[in-house]
Design a protein around this motif. Structure first.
Motif, PDB file in Angstrom:
ATOM      1  N   UNK A 150      -3.120   1.369  -1.686  1.00  0.00           N
ATOM      2  CA  UNK A 150      -4.283   0.486  -1.749  1.00  0.00           C
ATOM      3  C   UNK A 150      -5.559   1.324  -1.743  1.00  0.00           C
ATOM      4  N   UNK A 151      -6.645   0.693  -2.136  1.00  0.00           N
ATOM      5  CA  UNK A 151      -7.925   1.397  -2.237  1.00  0.00           C
ATOM      6  C   UNK A 151      -8.455   1.744  -0.857  1.00  0.00           C
ATOM      7  N   UNK A 152      -9.296   2.766  -0.740  1.00  0.00           N
ATOM      8  CA  UNK A 152      -9.940   3.077   0.537  1.00  0.00           C
ATOM      9  C   UNK A 152     -10.605   1.838   1.141  1.00  0.00           C
ATOM     10  N   UNK A 153     -10.517   1.730   2.448  1.00  0.00           N
ATOM     11  CA  UNK A 153     -10.938   0.505   3.144  1.00  0.00           C
ATOM     12  C   UNK A 153     -12.353   0.577   3.705  1.00  0.00           C
ATOM     13  N   UNK A 154     -13.095   1.652   3.463  1.00  0.00           N
ATOM     14  CA  UNK A 154     -14.440   1.830   4.014  1.00  0.00           C
ATOM     15  C   UNK A 154     -15.267   2.607   2.990  1.00  0.00           C
ATOM     16  N   UNK A 155     -16.526   2.364   2.825  1.00  0.00           N
ATOM     17  CA  UNK A 155     -17.359   1.379   3.469  1.00  0.00           C
ATOM     18  C   UNK A 155     -17.804   0.364   2.428  1.00  0.00           C
ATOM     19  N   UNK A 156     -17.821  -0.930   2.816  1.00  0.00           N
ATOM     20  CA  UNK A 156     -18.156  -2.004   1.889  1.00  0.00           C
ATOM     21  C   UNK A 156     -19.418  -2.724   2.351  1.00  0.00           C
ATOM     22  N   UNK A 178       2.748  -2.327   3.010  1.00  0.00           N
ATOM     23  CA  UNK A 178       1.604  -1.622   3.585  1.00  0.00           C
ATOM     24  C   UNK A 178       0.456  -1.773   2.607  1.00  0.00           C
ATOM     25  N   UNK A 179      -0.512  -2.615   2.947  1.00  0.00           N
ATOM     26  CA  UNK A 179      -1.582  -2.907   2.009  1.00  0.00           C
ATOM     27  C   UNK A 179      -2.831  -3.340   2.755  1.00  0.00           C
ATOM     28  N   UNK A 180      -3.905  -3.467   2.017  1.00  0.00           N
ATOM     29  CA  UNK A 180      -5.166  -3.960   2.573  1.00  0.00           C
ATOM     30  C   UNK A 180      -5.487  -5.315   1.962  1.00  0.00           C
ATOM     31  N   UNK A 181      -6.350  -6.051   2.635  1.00  0.00           N
ATOM     32  CA  UNK A 181      -6.783  -7.366   2.153  1.00  0.00           C
ATOM     33  C   UNK A 181      -8.189  -7.219   1.571  1.00  0.00           C
ATOM     34  N   UNK A 182      -8.238  -7.031   0.280  1.00  0.00           N
ATOM     35  CA  UNK A 182      -9.521  -6.765  -0.364  1.00  0.00           C
ATOM     36  C   UNK A 182     -10.385  -8.010  -0.481  1.00  0.00           C
ATOM     37  N   UNK A 183      -9.810  -9.196  -0.289  1.00  0.00           N
ATOM     38  CA  UNK A 183     -10.595 -10.407  -0.434  1.00  0.00           C
ATOM     39  C   UNK A 183     -11.329 -10.794   0.836  1.00  0.00           C
ATOM     40  N   UNK A 184     -11.171 -10.023   1.899  1.00  0.00           N
ATOM     41  CA  UNK A 184     -11.915 -10.276   3.127  1.00  0.00           C
ATOM     42  C   UNK A 184     -13.260  -9.570   3.020  1.00  0.00           C
ATOM     43  N   UNK A 186     -16.710  -8.001   6.720  1.00  0.00           N
ATOM     44  CA  UNK A 186     -16.913  -6.743   7.436  1.00  0.00           C
ATOM     45  C   UNK A 186     -17.136  -5.621   6.435  1.00  0.00           C
ATOM     46  N   UNK A 187     -17.621  -4.488   6.936  1.00  0.00           N
ATOM     47  CA  UNK A 187     -17.748  -3.319   6.071  1.00  0.00           C
ATOM     48  C   UNK A 187     -16.437  -2.547   5.980  1.00  0.00           C
ATOM     49  N   UNK A 188     -15.388  -3.030   6.682  1.00  0.00           N
ATOM     50  CA  UNK A 188     -14.028  -2.501   6.559  1.00  0.00           C
ATOM     51  C   UNK A 188     -13.135  -3.582   5.963  1.00  0.00           C
ATOM     52  N   UNK A 189     -12.017  -3.164   5.376  1.00  0.00           N
ATOM     53  CA  UNK A 189     -11.005  -4.088   4.894  1.00  0.00           C
ATOM     54  C   UNK A 189      -9.816  -4.083   5.848  1.00  0.00           C
TER      55      UNK A 189
END
Length: 580
Positions: A286-292, A343-349, A352-355
């Motif tokens: 999954x894509x990096x989870x910081x910073x958004x 093992x994944x991230x939730x990109x639609x959340x 926050x600036x994290x996923x």
């Protein structure tokens, strides 16, 4: 989870991970060992924005943390109810439900565990701990919170961490982990768990890093190292080295994660053995989870402000189970084996600036069915003649003899009872108890014996020693002593008398010498009668009254008894009393 976030709308996609979990029935490897395959789901949200800055330095949690717990409780309940009504048409109580069994908060960090209702009876010994890693190792803006619980007699630990920030602070992050791992202490020591959890000793023990801060001269085993499975999760804050913001964005848009992972600080430090020693992580896809930037969906939400922070996989989930090698199978020697199915991230959340990062584990737990094990053990004992003979020999009661079966004593007298162990190979263990007590009638016969029960020996009787071990072909000497008591026994013939009375009747006690072997449950009993003939008992005084010029105090002598038949005899008797 960062409990300091504001109250966003819960993402259905996140909670679907709970509702979609499935269970496989326990499959026995062999009759006494059951390998329970549990699909364990963990939903973790790492929301780092502190709308309430004062919470960042508090050791306690916040009301927002409790709000998150209540929200997840309610959401899980509603989702399970809808599924039971739509998919299965069953009532709510017939559907498997999730129940929160524990939680712990430290400032913005929060860890919680939910379990299915059918698993709840096998969960126990739930405990929590917190380790601050902020300024002076006392401030809770950085640190960890942990939960420990027992599942089928195996120890599981879940630790939510938030380590030091900034690109160059790799050493500080390593030190934060080391401090958490070494000092996280739960309120109950782990040795109170069932001995079946000894599989933790076979687990991979983490090696100590060289960057120890505040290490003691004498190290103790960290409590986390005793667990059969440990899951570390949270905002570890490890960044990407040697890559620019634009390069990172280009590789992310092309989903070329292999090149980015080679520049991942955490992966490099783990390979060097500097942090998270002995732990594993599933492959990151999954894509990096910081910073958004908040409230912007998709990859276009990466930080585009003045600082343009380089995207990084700050939010991670690492784990360790009982395996020494990846090919190890679940067994009593390797009681917990896990695998990652997602093992994944939730990109639609976008709150926050994290996923958020989600990891779904399938965990096999080796456990022993005690009823089956006892049955198998009995079958083996009965079928193996050699073992059966050895057990019979171990359970054999040594042959013993006692020197007498009757002891008669007066006040302050002592008799020696000898118990001889005639066995030349095994020790004999003995215990002496008082089976009952009675009084002696005028005809010399004992009345019904009244059980002593937990009252022990009568006050007038002392037996020393009352228990012991007799070595082979040796003799134990037991002192049986009569103690003078001028007050009544507590109970005479089963009823309590007046306390000021004296009991001068003869008494008898039945002693039982119970003899057994070291491994024998049965006993061989010797019964011994101990009779107390009171020396203070009144005896008829044969001497004349004039022969006793001095009357002893409190001692009343009875006059000679004569039969007086008629009144004339009475008159003559009185006249003789006054005649010289």
């Amino acid at each position: 989870m960062d409990a300091n976030e504001d109250i966003p709308s819960p993402s259905p996609r996140i909670f679907d991970r709970y509702a979609s979990s499935s269970d496989d029935d326990s499959q026995p490897s062999y009759p006494s060992l059951h390998s329970t395959n549990r699909r364990l789901d963990y939903m973790i949200q790492f929301l780092d924005r502190n709308l309430l800055p004062q919470h960042s330095s508090r050791r306690d949690g916040s009301a927002v943390g409790q709000w998150w717990l209540d929200l997840i409780d309610e959401t899980l309940r509603d989702m399970m109810e809808r599924k039971s009504q739509v998919m299965m048409g069953k009532k709510l109580h017939e559907r498997k439900m999730y129940e929160r069994v524990g939680s712990r908060q430290l400032a913005g960090m929060l860890v919680a565990v939910w379990v299915e209702g059918n698993l709840k009876p096998h969960i126990g010994d739930i405990d929590a701990a917190a380790v601050p890693c902020g300024f002076g190792r006392a401030i809770g803006n950085k640190g960890a919170v942990g939960l420990r619980l027992r599942v089928y007699d195996r120890i599981f630990c879940f630790v939510n961490c938030h380590f030091a920030a900034h690109l160059e602070a790799v050493g500080r992050r390593n030190a934060d982990f080391d401090h958490v791992y070494r000092t996280m202490t739960f309120s109950r020591p782990s040795n109170v768990f069932n001995a079946a959890a000894a599989g933790a000793s076979s687990a991979v023990q983490m090696l100590r890093g060289a960057n120890v801060m505040g290490a003691h001269s004498v190290e103790v085993m960290p409590e986390l190292s005793e667990a059969d499975m440990v899951v570390f999760l949270g905002d570890f804050n490890y960044r990407l080295d040697g890559v620019s913001y634009d390069e990172a964005r280009d590789f992310i848009s092309q989903r070329s994660f292999d090149w980015l992972r080679e520049r991942d600080q955490l992966q490099a430090e783990m390979e060097a053995g500097n942090v998270f020693q002995g732990m594993r992580e599933a492959v990151i896809t999954f894509s990096p989870t910081y910073k958004f930037e908040k409230h912007i969906a998709g990859l276009s939400g990466y930080d585009s402000g003045e600082k343009k922070r380089i995207p990084a996989w700050c939010d991670r989930i690492l784990y360790r189970d009982s395996r020494r090698t990846l090919g190890s199978e679940c067994s009593l020697y390797c009681p917990v084996v896990s695998s990652v199915s997602q093992y994944e991230s939730c990109m639609d959340v976008t709150d926050s600036d994290h996923k958020p990062v989600i990891c779904i584990f399938s965990v096999e737990i080796a456990r022993i069915d005690e009823s089956v094990r006892r049955q198998e053990f009995g079958d083996v004992m009965r079928s193996n003649e050699e073992i059966r003979c050895k057990i019979e020999e171990l359970c054999k009661i040594p042959e013993t003899i006692v020197s007498t079966n009757n002891i008669i004593l007066q006040n302050q007298d002592t008799s020696i009872l000898r118990i001889t162990n005639k066995c030349v190979e095994s020790n004999a263990l003995f215990e002496i108890v008082c089976q009952g007590e009675s009084t002696i009638k005028d005809d010399g016969q004992a009345s019904d014996h009244h059980p002593r029960g937990s009252l022990g020996f009568p006050l007038w009787l002392q037996v020393t020693p009352a228990a012991g071990i007799i070595k082979p072909d040796r003799v134990a000497e037991v002192s049986v002593h009569i103690e003078a008591f001028h007050t009544q026994e507590e109970f005479v013939d089963g009823s309590p008398p007046n306390w000021w009375c004296e009991d001068n009747r003869d008494k008898e006690a039945i002693l039982v010498v119970k003899v057994h072997g070291r491994y024998a449950m049965e006993t061989r009993n010797h019964h011994i009668r101990v009779r107390h003939c009171s020396s203070a008992k009144m005896k008829k005084n044969d001497s004349k009254p004039n022969d006793s010029p001095q009357i002893q105090g409190n001692l009343l002598h009875r006059a000679d008894y004569q039969r007086l038949s008629v009144s004339y005899d009475v008159v003559d008797h009185l006249r003789n009393l006054h005649s010289p």
